[in-house]
Motif scaffolding. Sequence first.
Motif, PDB file in Angstrom:
ATOM      1  N   ILE A  72     -18.549  32.615  -7.745  1.00 60.33           N
ATOM      2  CA  ILE A  72     -17.416  31.784  -8.170  1.00 60.33           C
ATOM      3  C   ILE A  72     -16.287  32.712  -8.591  1.00 60.33           C
ATOM      4  CG2 ILE A  72     -16.603  30.055  -9.832  1.00 60.33           C
ATOM      5  CD1 ILE A  72     -19.498  29.142 -10.187  1.00 60.33           C
ATOM      6  N   ASN A  73     -15.097  32.439  -8.106  1.00 61.51           N
ATOM      7  CA  ASN A  73     -13.923  33.177  -8.574  1.00 61.51           C
ATOM      8  C   ASN A  73     -13.369  32.325  -9.707  1.00 61.51           C
ATOM      9  OD1 ASN A  73     -11.745  34.877  -8.808  1.00 61.51           O
ATOM     10  ND2 ASN A  73     -10.723  34.180  -6.947  1.00 61.51           N
ATOM     11  N   LEU A  74     -13.756  32.655 -10.921  1.00 61.46           N
ATOM     12  CA  LEU A  74     -13.470  31.784 -12.056  1.00 61.46           C
ATOM     13  C   LEU A  74     -12.224  32.175 -12.832  1.00 61.46           C
ATOM     14  CD1 LEU A  74     -14.987  29.314 -13.498  1.00 61.46           C
ATOM     15  CD2 LEU A  74     -15.363  30.983 -15.302  1.00 61.46           C
ATOM     16  N   ASP A  75     -11.428  31.137 -13.113  1.00 61.43           N
ATOM     17  CA  ASP A  75     -10.223  31.307 -13.923  1.00 61.43           C
ATOM     18  C   ASP A  75     -10.669  31.154 -15.384  1.00 61.43           C
ATOM     19  OD1 ASP A  75      -7.741  31.256 -15.048  1.00 61.43           O
ATOM     20  OD2 ASP A  75      -6.926  29.732 -13.693  1.00 61.43           O
ATOM     21  N   LYS A  76     -11.036  32.253 -15.996  1.00 62.75           N
ATOM     22  CA  LYS A  76     -11.582  32.197 -17.357  1.00 62.75           C
ATOM     23  C   LYS A  76     -10.488  31.837 -18.357  1.00 62.75           C
ATOM     24  CE  LYS A  76     -12.316  35.707 -20.238  1.00 62.75           C
ATOM     25  NZ  LYS A  76     -11.868  35.180 -21.527  1.00 62.75           N
ATOM     26  N   PRO A  77     -10.766  30.853 -19.214  1.00 60.69           N
ATOM     27  CA  PRO A  77      -9.769  30.535 -20.230  1.00 60.69           C
ATOM     28  C   PRO A  77      -9.649  31.669 -21.253  1.00 60.69           C
ATOM     29  CG  PRO A  77     -11.771  29.251 -20.579  1.00 60.69           C
ATOM     30  CD  PRO A  77     -11.961  30.009 -19.303  1.00 60.69           C
TER      31      PRO A  77
ATOM     32  N   THR B  95     -11.337  26.638 -12.114  1.00 57.39           N
ATOM     33  CA  THR B  95     -11.409  26.582 -13.575  1.00 57.39           C
ATOM     34  C   THR B  95     -12.797  26.072 -13.962  1.00 57.39           C
ATOM     35  OG1 THR B  95     -10.648  24.306 -13.609  1.00 57.39           O
ATOM     36  CG2 THR B  95      -8.945  26.014 -13.760  1.00 57.39           C
ATOM     37  N   LEU B  96     -13.137  26.175 -15.236  1.00 60.80           N
ATOM     38  CA  LEU B  96     -14.415  25.639 -15.721  1.00 60.80           C
ATOM     39  C   LEU B  96     -14.512  24.146 -15.417  1.00 60.80           C
ATOM     40  CD1 LEU B  96     -14.994  27.272 -19.210  1.00 60.80           C
ATOM     41  CD2 LEU B  96     -16.613  27.215 -17.325  1.00 60.80           C
ATOM     42  N   GLN B  97     -13.372  23.444 -15.562  1.00 62.76           N
ATOM     43  CA  GLN B  97     -13.355  22.009 -15.273  1.00 62.76           C
ATOM     44  C   GLN B  97     -13.673  21.741 -13.801  1.00 62.76           C
ATOM     45  OE1 GLN B  97     -12.699  19.731 -17.978  1.00 62.76           O
ATOM     46  NE2 GLN B  97     -13.769  18.466 -16.481  1.00 62.76           N
ATOM     47  N   ASP B  98     -13.131  22.579 -12.917  1.00 61.59           N
ATOM     48  CA  ASP B  98     -13.427  22.438 -11.477  1.00 61.59           C
ATOM     49  C   ASP B  98     -14.930  22.572 -11.239  1.00 61.59           C
ATOM     50  OD1 ASP B  98     -10.719  22.300 -10.825  1.00 61.59           O
ATOM     51  OD2 ASP B  98     -10.540  24.458 -10.439  1.00 61.59           O
ATOM     52  N   VAL B  99     -15.549  23.520 -11.964  1.00 59.55           N
ATOM     53  CA  VAL B  99     -16.986  23.761 -11.782  1.00 59.55           C
ATOM     54  C   VAL B  99     -17.769  22.510 -12.195  1.00 59.55           C
ATOM     55  CG1 VAL B  99     -18.977  25.180 -12.448  1.00 59.55           C
ATOM     56  CG2 VAL B  99     -16.734  26.259 -12.155  1.00 59.55           C
ATOM     57  N   ILE B 100     -17.441  21.982 -13.367  1.00 53.00           N
ATOM     58  CA  ILE B 100     -18.154  20.795 -13.871  1.00 53.00           C
ATOM     59  C   ILE B 100     -17.928  19.592 -12.956  1.00 53.00           C
ATOM     60  CG2 ILE B 100     -18.299  19.142 -15.790  1.00 53.00           C
ATOM     61  CD1 ILE B 100     -17.398  21.522 -17.621  1.00 53.00           C
ATOM     62  N   ASP B 101     -16.663  19.310 -12.645  1.00 54.36           N
ATOM     63  CA  ASP B 101     -16.334  18.139 -11.819  1.00 54.36           C
ATOM     64  C   ASP B 101     -17.006  18.201 -10.450  1.00 54.36           C
ATOM     65  OD1 ASP B 101     -14.783  17.314 -13.902  1.00 54.36           O
ATOM     66  OD2 ASP B 101     -12.849  17.763 -12.960  1.00 54.36           O
ATOM     67  N   SER B 102     -16.897  19.364  -9.806  1.00 54.50           N
ATOM     68  CA  SER B 102     -17.438  19.472  -8.452  1.00 54.50           C
ATOM     69  C   SER B 102     -18.960  19.375  -8.461  1.00 54.50           C
ATOM     70  CB  SER B 102     -16.980  20.770  -7.794  1.00 54.50           C
ATOM     71  OG  SER B 102     -17.515  21.882  -8.478  1.00 54.50           O
ATOM     72  N   TYR B 103     -19.566  19.890  -9.528  1.00 57.95           N
ATOM     73  CA  TYR B 103     -21.026  19.838  -9.627  1.00 57.95           C
ATOM     74  C   TYR B 103     -21.484  18.390  -9.792  1.00 57.95           C
ATOM     75  CZ  TYR B 103     -25.809  20.744 -11.144  1.00 57.95           C
ATOM     76  OH  TYR B 103     -27.180  20.766 -11.240  1.00 57.95           O
ATOM     77  N   ILE B 104     -20.780  17.641 -10.645  1.00 54.98           N
ATOM     78  CA  ILE B 104     -21.148  16.240 -10.878  1.00 54.98           C
ATOM     79  C   ILE B 104     -20.915  15.397  -9.619  1.00 54.98           C
ATOM     80  CG2 ILE B 104     -20.513  14.150 -12.183  1.00 54.98           C
ATOM     81  CD1 ILE B 104     -20.213  16.031 -14.640  1.00 54.98           C
ATOM     82  N   LEU B 105     -19.788  15.655  -8.938  1.00 52.27           N
ATOM     83  CA  LEU B 105     -19.516  14.911  -7.702  1.00 52.27           C
ATOM     84  C   LEU B 105     -20.616  15.137  -6.667  1.00 52.27           C
ATOM     85  CD1 LEU B 105     -15.658  15.330  -7.257  1.00 52.27           C
ATOM     86  CD2 LEU B 105     -16.904  13.184  -7.539  1.00 52.27           C
TER      87      LEU B 105
END
Lengths: 226, 86
Positions: free
Chosen positions: B36-41, A103-113
């Motif tokens: 990235i295999n993205l789950d787009k909202p 998810t977009l949140q996964d992208v942000i969180d993992s990048y910050i970590l």
Amino acid sequence: MKLHGNVGDKRLRKILEEFTGPIYQRPPLRSAVKRVTRIRRVYKIDFLEREGRYVLIKIWCEAGTYIRKLCHDIGEVLGVGAHMFELRRIRAGSFSEKANLSTLQDVIDSYILWKEHGIEEYIRRVILPMENAVLHVPKVIIRDSAIDAICHGAPLAVPGILQVETGIKVNDIVAIFSKKGELVAIGKALMRSEEMVSSKKGIAVKTTQVLMSPGTYPSMWKKAVR
Amino acid sequence: MRKREILVRDEEESDPRYGKIPTERSVEELIETGVINLDKPVGPSSHEVTAWIKKILQVRKIAHAGTLESPNMGDGEILKFQEFYQ
């Protein structure tokens, strides 16, 4: 899909069945491609569930099939009209919902970590090696000495080939790999798999997109003498 | 996915001095070239989401592949994969 009128299960199933196989589609008014009627293959439609006029279906189709249009057309044939209510892509090429979906949140969180705390584990699950994008494409594995020429856009000649996956036909898209498993380029096959292995010379693949940076491997080809 | 077999034309190992096994790439290299295999909202367009990812990862080149309705996407070189993901 939302139906605009009442339709029985039996009739709905029958019409969905009729929409499998080759279908004619004219791209919609607002579309990314030229608006000429074209044929797209619908491999399978699964009727999952329904609640009154809301129908949940799972479609296996060829790239470029307009699902919004398909729902509309199903409505026309049913005689009551219908429109696409919601769409979710569950698979495309080698990507699916099952593995490595972020998810977009996964992208942000993992990048910050990674950036602020040096933790690599999570971002490595989010950002996948580009090779993942061509898992479904047949491979041609080449020698180190053939790599740099390909990186400069040259076609792949037969002597540069080490291994070939079976089933490649002329004009098929193939992925050119190094022996280390790196994606070098994508190209169009000019020979069948068997010919790539048995021929003594000739061009096996026309390079269409180069993925590896030139200079990654040393250049071994003969430069023109000035 | 169809199962494919491998036909061998010749045997030769790759020189360890050049290139890199994909799993050994650094995170920086992954950001530069990965997917990235993205789950787009539901809501924002693929185009908008691509721009957000570009900002988050601070990358120069990024693109998405996948239909108007829902994408798969990645950075940089993914531009070149678009024909597989219409």
